[in-house]
Design a protein around this motif. Structure first.
Motif, short mmCIF file in Angstrom:
data_model
loop_
_atom_site.label_atom_id
_atom_site.label_comp_id
_atom_site.label_asym_id
_atom_site.label_seq_id
_atom_site.Cartn_x
_atom_site.Cartn_y
_atom_site.Cartn_z
N GLU A 163 27.36 34.76 44.37
CA GLU A 163 27.89 35.94 43.68
C GLU A 163 29.14 36.48 44.36
O GLU A 163 30.08 36.90 43.69
CB GLU A 163 26.82 37.02 43.55
N CYS A 179 40.79 35.71 41.92
CA CYS A 179 40.56 34.66 40.90
C CYS A 179 39.88 35.24 39.67
O CYS A 179 40.22 34.90 38.54
CB CYS A 179 39.70 33.54 41.48
N GLU A 180 38.93 36.15 39.90
CA GLU A 180 38.22 36.76 38.78
C GLU A 180 39.18 37.57 37.91
O GLU A 180 39.07 37.56 36.68
CB GLU A 180 37.09 37.65 39.31
N ARG A 181 40.12 38.27 38.54
CA ARG A 181 41.10 39.05 37.77
C ARG A 181 41.99 38.15 36.92
O ARG A 181 42.50 38.57 35.89
CB ARG A 181 41.94 39.92 38.71
N ASP A 208 37.77 37.76 44.18
CA ASP A 208 38.12 38.86 43.27
C ASP A 208 39.47 38.62 42.60
O ASP A 208 39.63 38.88 41.41
CB ASP A 208 38.15 40.19 44.02
N ARG A 266 34.93 38.77 54.16
CA ARG A 266 35.75 39.77 53.45
C ARG A 266 36.96 39.12 52.79
O ARG A 266 37.27 39.38 51.63
CB ARG A 266 36.17 40.86 54.45
N GLY A 308 32.06 34.82 43.16
CA GLY A 308 32.40 35.01 41.76
C GLY A 308 31.52 34.28 40.78
O GLY A 308 31.79 34.28 39.58
N VAL A 337 35.85 37.07 49.78
CA VAL A 337 35.53 37.94 48.63
C VAL A 337 36.81 38.43 47.98
O VAL A 337 36.92 38.46 46.75
CB VAL A 337 34.63 39.12 49.08
N GLU A 338 37.81 38.78 48.78
CA GLU A 338 39.10 39.21 48.22
C GLU A 338 39.73 38.09 47.39
O GLU A 338 40.27 38.34 46.31
CB GLU A 338 40.04 39.64 49.35
N GLN A 339 39.66 36.86 47.87
CA GLN A 339 40.21 35.73 47.13
C GLN A 339 39.43 35.50 45.84
O GLN A 339 40.01 35.23 44.78
CB GLN A 339 40.21 34.47 47.99
#
Length: 120
Positions: free
Chosen positions: A102, A68-70, A66, A59, A105, A62-64
């Motif tokens: 995935e 980076c994706e932003r 996300d 979790r 990212g 995934v937050e990290q």
């Protein structure tokens, strides 16, 4: 080796071992295997703690990813990743590895999540 062969050979052993068949196909299956092994060795509580800690790590990862994706520049797509389990012969990674890519990212176009180990 297939599980039927394992069972056939195990029946010839003394004492006959208890077989725990672990065949996860995705990340949830991998984490469920922790609980399955814990039950088999009578360490359910410890296995539940480990499984919860692993889910927490996933979790947070995934937050990290996300975050980076932003921060990714507009118009820049997710990176394509090729994960190979073997180089000779070439064998594209399957089961849960495309899912991990995935979640981090990336994209695994050679074997997208949800397809089997052969990319089907």
């Amino acid at each position: 080796i297939d599980v039927q062969t394992v069972h056939r050979i195990a029946k010839t052993m003394d004492p006959v071992p208890h077989i725990v068949d672990l065949s996860p196909e995705n990340l949830d299956g991998v984490l469920a295997s922790v609980l399955q092994v814990g039950k088999a060795v009578h360490m359910e509580a410890e296995a539940a703690e480990v499984e919860a800690a692993l889910r927490s790590r996933v979790r947070r990862s995934v937050e990290q990813a996300d975050a980076c994706e932003r921060k990714r520049k507009p118009g820049l797509s997710a990176p394509n990743v090729a994960f190979l389990e073997w180089a000779d012969p070439i064998y594209v990674g399957g089961h849960w590895t495309p899912e991990l890519i995935e979640l981090a990212g990336g994209l695994h176009p050679l074997n997208p999540p949800g397809s089997d180990a052969d990319g089907k």
